[in-house]
Write an enzyme that holds these catalytic residues in place. Structure first.
Site, PDB file in Angstrom:
ATOM      1  N   GLY A  52      -1.824  -4.067 -45.945  1.00  0.00           N
ATOM      2  CA  GLY A  52      -2.922  -3.880 -46.533  1.00  0.00           C
ATOM      3  C   GLY A  52      -4.336  -3.852 -45.929  1.00  0.00           C
ATOM      4  O   GLY A  52      -4.004  -4.236 -44.660  1.00  0.00           O
ATOM      5  N   ARG A  94      -0.126   0.098 -35.738  1.00  0.00           N
ATOM      6  CA  ARG A  94       0.083   1.311 -37.306  1.00  0.00           C
ATOM      7  C   ARG A  94      -1.583   1.581 -37.111  1.00  0.00           C
ATOM      8  O   ARG A  94      -2.807   1.386 -37.390  1.00  0.00           O
ATOM      9  CB  ARG A  94      -0.110   0.233 -38.177  1.00  0.00           C
ATOM     10  N   ASP A 243      -6.472   3.435 -47.214  1.00  0.00           N
ATOM     11  CA  ASP A 243      -6.654   3.103 -45.929  1.00  0.00           C
ATOM     12  C   ASP A 243      -7.941   3.743 -45.135  1.00  0.00           C
ATOM     13  O   ASP A 243      -7.542   3.104 -43.642  1.00  0.00           O
ATOM     14  CB  ASP A 243      -4.831   3.678 -45.799  1.00  0.00           C
ATOM     15  N   LYS A 254      -1.384   4.841 -49.185  1.00  0.00           N
ATOM     16  CA  LYS A 254       0.126   4.898 -49.778  1.00  0.00           C
ATOM     17  C   LYS A 254       0.485   5.724 -50.524  1.00  0.00           C
ATOM     18  O   LYS A 254       0.414   6.551 -51.470  1.00  0.00           O
ATOM     19  CB  LYS A 254       0.038   3.203 -50.682  1.00  0.00           C
TER      20      LYS A 254
END
Ligand code: MRU
Length: 354
Positions: A52, A94, A243, A254
């Site tokens: 998250g 990430r 994000d 997502k």
């Protein structure tokens, strides 16, 4: 509203360590994992023990504190060299959620502001305080997002959400789920549909778990059931997290979010994105500039230990997609509702103190 778990908690002072609720074990086990160094924290981010966008930003800030614990005994050049090394390790974990890079930049800036002014032990203590501030500010930001977003929801509404943008994805409370929690706290009864969110099931495993604990009327659906549920008139609003949001409002979230936004448009259902200012990236002019993480094929073919596709089959597993700005009804931020979604309104939002 309080829960008996915390997504992240720091134990001790600058020489302490980070405890994470291991989200790979939910909903079966509610267990923490200790991160004592930057490599174990990086592993936790890569393997989604912590995930998250806001939560990985907070985790990265603490990761810098962990990574510098070995550098407090050296001189300042060695401290800054180690800082850069640690930042690069965390940045490579990430790529899509910009909150991670935002937190790393903020920590770097704090260190830079103290360069030449104090010994490494004090620099390190200041970075620990900065990480704590990032963590604490996120709590307040999530509450503010919830309060603003709740004004959009009426008693009796059906709300669909995707992935997990709740307390597990932030310090606590969440972004998209904060809106639901705040409306619930105001006495509005909502019926929430949680997309299960293939392939890693953040909706079924995490969102459903959180919502159930808070006594919210929750129904898990397969991702592919969303169109049917909307057509049946069961959903009056879709709310997701984000994000990374480009300067023009294109929004990465997502995988599957873009499809949902199209469905919402087709069914004349408002599509809201709840996110803090740290999720906006003015360096990305449009969604085309947002890097999309592609993950291991085995998440698709061997999810949770069960082989569900032939050995050796080709797989494409992007973890995120980009929803064009024109499909988004409004952003819900800590400073209020941003609509219409376009570059001038985003620029106006971000000129405020974020
Ligand atoms: O791969 P994940 O589980 O980190 O993806 C998370 C999401 O897509 C969330 O919706 C997003 O980070 C917002 S969290 C407030």
């Amino acid at each position: 509203m309080s829960t008996d778990w915390q997504t992240l908690r720091w134990i001790g002072g600058p020489a302490g360590h980070l405890m994470l609720l291991d989200q790979t074990r939910l909903p079966v086990a509610c267990q923490e994992v200790a991160c004592q160094d930057v490599e174990s924290l990086r592993e936790a981010i890569v393997s989604l023990r912590v995930r998250g966008a806001p939560a990985i930003g907070i985790a990265a800030a603490y990761g810098i504190v962990l990574g510098l614990q070995t550098a407090v005994g050296g001189d300042e050049p060695a401290f800054f060299a180690r800082l850069e090394q640690v930042c690069q390790r965390l940045l490579s974990s990430r790529p899509t959620a910009v909150n991670l890079a935002w937190a790393v930049d903020r920590m770097r800036l704090r260190a830079g502001s103290l360069r030449g002014q104090c010994p490494p032990t004090e620099l390190h203590a200041a970075l620990w305080a900065e990480a704590r501030a990032i963590h604490e500010e996120d709590r307040q930001i999530c509450r503010a997002i919830g309060g603003h977003g709740a004004t959009l929801l009426r008693d009796g509404m059906g709300v669909l959400t995707h992935c997990n943008a709740g307390g597990l994805a932030t310090s606590e409370y969440g972004t998209a789920l904060a809106v639901i929690y705040a409306a619930h706290a105001e006495g509005k009864h909502l019926r929430v549909f949680a997309d299960e969110t293939r392939p890693l099931l953040q909706g079924a495993r995490l969102t459903a778990w959180e919502l159930q604990q808070h006594g919210i009327d929750t129904t898990v659906i397969c991702d592919s059931a969303a169109a049917h549920v909307m057509r049946a008139g069961l959903v009056q609003a879709v709310i997701t997290g984000a994000d990374r949001i480009a300067a023009n409002g294109d929004t990465a979230n997502k995988i599957g979010t873009y499809g949902l936004a199209q469905l919402a448009r087709a069914h004349r259902c408002p599509f809201y994105v709840a996110a803090p200012c740290s999720t906006f990236d003015l360096d990305a002019p449009t969604g085309a500039a947002i890097p999309i993480e592609c993950r291991d094929a085995r998440e698709v073919t061997h999810g949770f230990g069960l082989q569900t596709a032939p050995e050796g089959i080709r797989v494409y597993n992007p973890a995120f997609d980009v929803t064009p700005a024109e499909l988004i009804t409004a952003f819900i931020t800590q400073h209020g509702i941003v609509t219409p979604v376009d570059a001038p309104h985003i620029a106006a939002l971000l000129t405020r103190e974020c």
